[in-house]
Every structure is written in C-alpha cells, then in structure tokens.
Scaffold this motif. Sequence first.
Motif, PDB file in Angstrom:
ATOM      1  N   THR A   1     -41.447 -45.193  57.149  1.00 47.33           N
ATOM      2  CA  THR A   1     -41.715 -46.330  56.282  1.00 47.33           C
ATOM      3  C   THR A   1     -40.678 -46.360  55.177  1.00 47.33           C
ATOM      4  N   TYR A   2     -40.418 -47.558  54.638  1.00 47.59           N
ATOM      5  CA  TYR A   2     -39.382 -47.691  53.625  1.00 47.59           C
ATOM      6  C   TYR A   2     -40.002 -48.017  52.272  1.00 47.59           C
ATOM      7  N   PRO A   3     -39.532 -47.375  51.187  1.00 48.46           N
ATOM      8  CA  PRO A   3     -38.918 -46.046  51.215  1.00 48.46           C
ATOM      9  C   PRO A   3     -40.010 -44.997  51.313  1.00 48.46           C
ATOM     10  N   GLU A   4     -39.726 -43.883  51.944  1.00 48.39           N
ATOM     11  CA  GLU A   4     -40.770 -42.876  52.161  1.00 48.39           C
ATOM     12  C   GLU A   4     -41.214 -42.232  50.867  1.00 48.39           C
ATOM     13  N   LYS A   5     -40.234 -41.865  50.009  1.00 50.60           N
ATOM     14  CA  LYS A   5     -40.544 -41.283  48.717  1.00 50.60           C
ATOM     15  C   LYS A   5     -39.569 -41.819  47.680  1.00 50.60           C
ATOM     16  N   PHE A   6     -40.034 -41.839  46.431  1.00 51.22           N
ATOM     17  CA  PHE A   6     -39.179 -42.198  45.312  1.00 51.22           C
ATOM     18  C   PHE A   6     -38.730 -40.924  44.607  1.00 51.22           C
ATOM     19  N   GLN A   7     -37.652 -41.048  43.834  1.00 49.10           N
ATOM     20  CA  GLN A   7     -37.183 -39.958  42.980  1.00 49.10           C
ATOM     21  C   GLN A   7     -37.222 -40.401  41.525  1.00 49.10           C
ATOM     22  N   GLY A   8     -37.505 -39.463  40.640  1.00 51.49           N
ATOM     23  CA  GLY A   8     -37.519 -39.810  39.231  1.00 51.49           C
ATOM     24  C   GLY A   8     -37.329 -38.598  38.354  1.00 51.49           C
ATOM     25  N   ILE A   9     -37.067 -38.850  37.078  1.00 51.10           N
ATOM     26  CA  ILE A   9     -36.974 -37.795  36.077  1.00 51.10           C
ATOM     27  C   ILE A   9     -38.330 -37.745  35.379  1.00 51.10           C
ATOM     28  N   ALA A  10     -39.083 -36.668  35.636  1.00 52.13           N
ATOM     29  CA  ALA A  10     -40.495 -36.631  35.271  1.00 52.13           C
ATOM     30  C   ALA A  10     -40.814 -35.593  34.209  1.00 52.13           C
ATOM     31  N   VAL A  11     -41.745 -35.951  33.339  1.00 56.51           N
ATOM     32  CA  VAL A  11     -42.340 -34.992  32.412  1.00 56.51           C
ATOM     33  C   VAL A  11     -43.412 -34.232  33.181  1.00 56.51           C
ATOM     34  N   LEU A  12     -43.307 -32.920  33.195  1.00 57.86           N
ATOM     35  CA  LEU A  12     -44.257 -32.090  33.934  1.00 57.86           C
ATOM     36  C   LEU A  12     -45.220 -31.344  33.018  1.00 57.86           C
ATOM     37  N   ASP A  13     -44.896 -31.316  31.720  1.00 53.53           N
ATOM     38  CA  ASP A  13     -45.733 -30.599  30.757  1.00 53.53           C
ATOM     39  C   ASP A  13     -45.507 -31.230  29.385  1.00 53.53           C
ATOM     40  N   HIS A  14     -46.577 -31.723  28.769  1.00 51.25           N
ATOM     41  CA  HIS A  14     -46.429 -32.335  27.445  1.00 51.25           C
ATOM     42  C   HIS A  14     -45.828 -31.361  26.432  1.00 51.25           C
ATOM     43  N   LYS A  15     -46.097 -30.071  26.590  1.00 47.95           N
ATOM     44  CA  LYS A  15     -45.582 -29.088  25.645  1.00 47.95           C
ATOM     45  C   LYS A  15     -44.072 -28.892  25.789  1.00 47.95           C
ATOM     46  N   ASP A  16     -43.525 -29.304  26.924  1.00 49.87           N
ATOM     47  CA  ASP A  16     -42.087 -29.181  27.179  1.00 49.87           C
ATOM     48  C   ASP A  16     -41.516 -30.550  27.547  1.00 49.87           C
ATOM     49  N   TRP A  17     -41.951 -31.565  26.813  1.00 46.42           N
ATOM     50  CA  TRP A  17     -41.707 -32.940  27.217  1.00 46.42           C
ATOM     51  C   TRP A  17     -40.247 -33.350  27.167  1.00 46.42           C
ATOM     52  N   LYS A  18     -39.453 -32.690  26.348  1.00 47.16           N
ATOM     53  CA  LYS A  18     -38.039 -33.071  26.249  1.00 47.16           C
ATOM     54  C   LYS A  18     -37.211 -32.553  27.429  1.00 47.16           C
ATOM     55  N   ASN A  19     -37.794 -31.668  28.221  1.00 48.05           N
ATOM     56  CA  ASN A  19     -37.077 -31.103  29.364  1.00 48.05           C
ATOM     57  C   ASN A  19     -37.665 -31.622  30.670  1.00 48.05           C
ATOM     58  N   ALA A  20     -37.531 -32.920  30.889  1.00 53.01           N
ATOM     59  CA  ALA A  20     -38.031 -33.549  32.105  1.00 53.01           C
ATOM     60  C   ALA A  20     -37.204 -33.092  33.305  1.00 53.01           C
ATOM     61  N   LYS A  21     -37.830 -33.108  34.478  1.00 56.43           N
ATOM     62  CA  LYS A  21     -37.192 -32.607  35.684  1.00 56.43           C
ATOM     63  C   LYS A  21     -37.159 -33.673  36.783  1.00 56.43           C
ATOM     64  N   LYS A  22     -36.133 -33.589  37.611  1.00 52.52           N
ATOM     65  CA  LYS A  22     -36.004 -34.514  38.727  1.00 52.52           C
ATOM     66  C   LYS A  22     -36.979 -34.110  39.828  1.00 52.52           C
ATOM     67  N   VAL A  23     -37.760 -35.068  40.297  1.00 54.20           N
ATOM     68  CA  VAL A  23     -38.779 -34.797  41.314  1.00 54.20           C
ATOM     69  C   VAL A  23     -38.789 -35.909  42.357  1.00 54.20           C
ATOM     70  N   GLU A  24     -39.438 -35.642  43.462  1.00 57.15           N
ATOM     71  CA  GLU A  24     -39.786 -36.660  44.447  1.00 57.15           C
ATOM     72  C   GLU A  24     -41.289 -36.903  44.371  1.00 57.15           C
ATOM     73  N   TYR A  25     -41.703 -38.137  44.648  1.00 58.21           N
ATOM     74  CA  TYR A  25     -43.131 -38.440  44.594  1.00 58.21           C
ATOM     75  C   TYR A  25     -43.444 -39.615  45.515  1.00 58.21           C
ATOM     76  N   GLU A  26     -44.702 -39.709  45.888  1.00 54.00           N
ATOM     77  CA  GLU A  26     -45.151 -40.796  46.751  1.00 54.00           C
ATOM     78  C   GLU A  26     -45.290 -42.080  45.934  1.00 54.00           C
ATOM     79  N   PRO A  27     -44.810 -43.199  46.454  1.00 52.26           N
ATOM     80  CA  PRO A  27     -45.069 -44.473  45.776  1.00 52.26           C
ATOM     81  C   PRO A  27     -46.502 -44.927  46.038  1.00 52.26           C
ATOM     82  N   LYS A  28     -46.958 -45.904  45.286  1.00 51.67           N
ATOM     83  CA  LYS A  28     -48.264 -46.483  45.555  1.00 51.67           C
ATOM     84  C   LYS A  28     -48.262 -47.191  46.899  1.00 51.67           C
TER      85      LYS A  28
END
Length: 362
Positions: A2-29
């Motif tokens: 299916t298109y696109p299978e996954k999206f990529q983004g720069i994500a906040v993974l922890d509010h306590k370390d919010w300035k150091n967001a990380k690149k991740v893959e995730y499922e779209p809606k």
Amino acid sequence: MTYPEKFQGIAVLDHKDWKNAKKVEYEPKVFGDRDIDVKIECCGVCGSDVHCASGHWGDIAKPLIVGHEIVGHVVKVGPNCTSGVKVGDRVGLGAQALSCMKCKRCLNGNESYCPNAIQTYSTPYEDGYVSKGGYADYVRVHEQFTVPIPENIPSHLAAPLMCGGLTVFSPLLRNGCGPGKKVAILGIGGIGHMGVLLAKAMGAEVYAISRTSSKKEDAMKLGADHFIATKEEPDWHEKYFDELDLVVVCAGSVTDIDFNTLPKIIAVGGRIVSIAIPEMSEVLELKPFGLVGVSIANSLLGSMEELKQLLKLVSEKDIKIWVETVPISEKGVHEVFERMDKGDVRYRFTLTDYEKEFSSGN
C-alpha cells in the motif's frame, strides 16, 4: 504494497528530553475516502510545537510528531474527494485536521471551534489513532482542511501563515480591522510581527506594544505607525487613554500583562482579544470594574474560509513575513527548539530541505 506503507518523521519520544527529537518510522492513519496524502515541502515552527513537545500542555502519546504549518504537494487523492484537489497541487494545512462538519459551529463557518475537532497532531481520532504533524515526510488529512497556495507566495513564507498568520488574522477580521480603525498588536514576536503586517495591509492605523523599545525599529519597518514601550513609558495608559478600537494580544504569556491597565487605552465599545494560549498553570487576573465599556475575549484558530481570505490578502499585497529557514533533521529540530525556548528568533522559523532528509524513504 500500500502507498505509502510508513511515514518518517522527527519525533519527540520523551517530554523530559524534548529538545533531542529522533528520526522514526510510524504507521499513518487509515486512509479515508475523502483523505489526501501530502508530500511535505516545508513546515513552520509554532510556539504550540514547543508547548506540546516539552509537556507544558500535558503528557501526549509518543511518538509525538509536531508541526502544523505545513506546505507540500498532493500525491494521493481519496475516491470521494469533492473539493477539486488533484495530484500535484501545492496545498497548505494548518492546526486543524478534522471537525464533525455537522454541528452548528461547523455549519456556520466556525469549524475551528468544533467541540469534536481533531488537531493536526496530538489528538486521537475515533479509532484511537493519534494525529501526527508536519515534522515528517508526508501527512494524511481530510481534504476539507487543506487550502491551495497562491503561486506568488513562496512555500517557506506560506507555511507560517497556516497557523500563526491565521490565528492573528481571524480576530483582526472579525473585529473590524480596516480603514479608520486604530488597532494595536501587543507582543511583537512570531505571531505579533505578522499581526502588524496584516493590520497595516488591511488599512488600519497600527500601534505596536511591547515591554521595551528593543523591537521598535523592527516594528516600524513592519509598518507600525506608533510604538508603545510599556516598561519605559510609565504614563502610557494616560497618553493613549480612550485611543484604540482593538488590541490583539499576541504575547506568549499573559503573566506580565496588566489587564487592569490595558483597558484604559480602549475606546468605549472597543475590544481586547487575546490569542495567547500559555502554559496551563497560568491564570488571568483582572478587576471587573476595569472592563466597563470594554470587551475582552480569547480567540483560537481561524476558519478555512478565513485562511483563504488571508492568503488572498498576502498574495495581492505581496506581504513578506520575516522567516528564517532551517533544514529539517534531528540537528535542525534541536536547533529550533533550543532557540525557540530562548526566544532567539526574529521572527519565525520554517523547516525546509525535506527532500534531502527523507529521500531514502517513501
């Protein structure tokens, strides 16, 4: 596949370390019949991004992909789309991704105040999927909440209009900003500087209000006719008594604003409208007697129709907001978060170079 299978983004993974967001893959809606996919070209950085990323507005599901000042090109259109949007169109998306579209507010052009609104990021859909924003390669959204971008507005300048520009334009428009009106913008920052530009373009006599005169030169370059430095002019409320028809409060915080003094410069029947949505712990304090003859209100987002009017005004008047571009990446997002937290921007950031960062993806 299916298109696109996954999206990529720069994500906040922890509010306590919010300035150091990380690149991740995730499922779209799940793709809806009236959804479109937009390949993102750039995204503005809004104060809301900082509040959400840092946890100032509460704990939000992770990965948290912020960003709601999105400009990009349509790459997929749902089978039941009716707006005429087509693959290849350049469109913008602001802070709202969906509403019920059937309540009284939605039917009267106030969909931004719909009690069941879905924000572009951080809000659960009915199926539980939490919306994801524009620090990503793609965004999937209902067609109704995208708008075509006029050809003569560069993408990096169009992006901050999607939320910040619309947020200040709506109260200006709804409260009669125009020729013969005296309008003040309080707080000359990311949104406030756009307020000065827009109020001037709408024909008002514009007053810029700030605590000190450090931004006076900028304010005058933006088109302000007058400048009030409240900390440096002890008698400012006497000098400008009964002077203004409208004050739009664009400050990021309301703690330092004296709402018992501010109404004195408003003419009878005038209004103070705040667009500030500060940290949840802040409380507005004022004495009711100070509001005799004056109205005070809070404004949220503008409507999609108002966004179209805003883009038409910017296009016709060739308005150029002040924007600094930063390439999107983990490093770039860290930079804008760090500098936003310090107030080190004049006056808006737009994240760019999406093709380079996400070229290995979909």
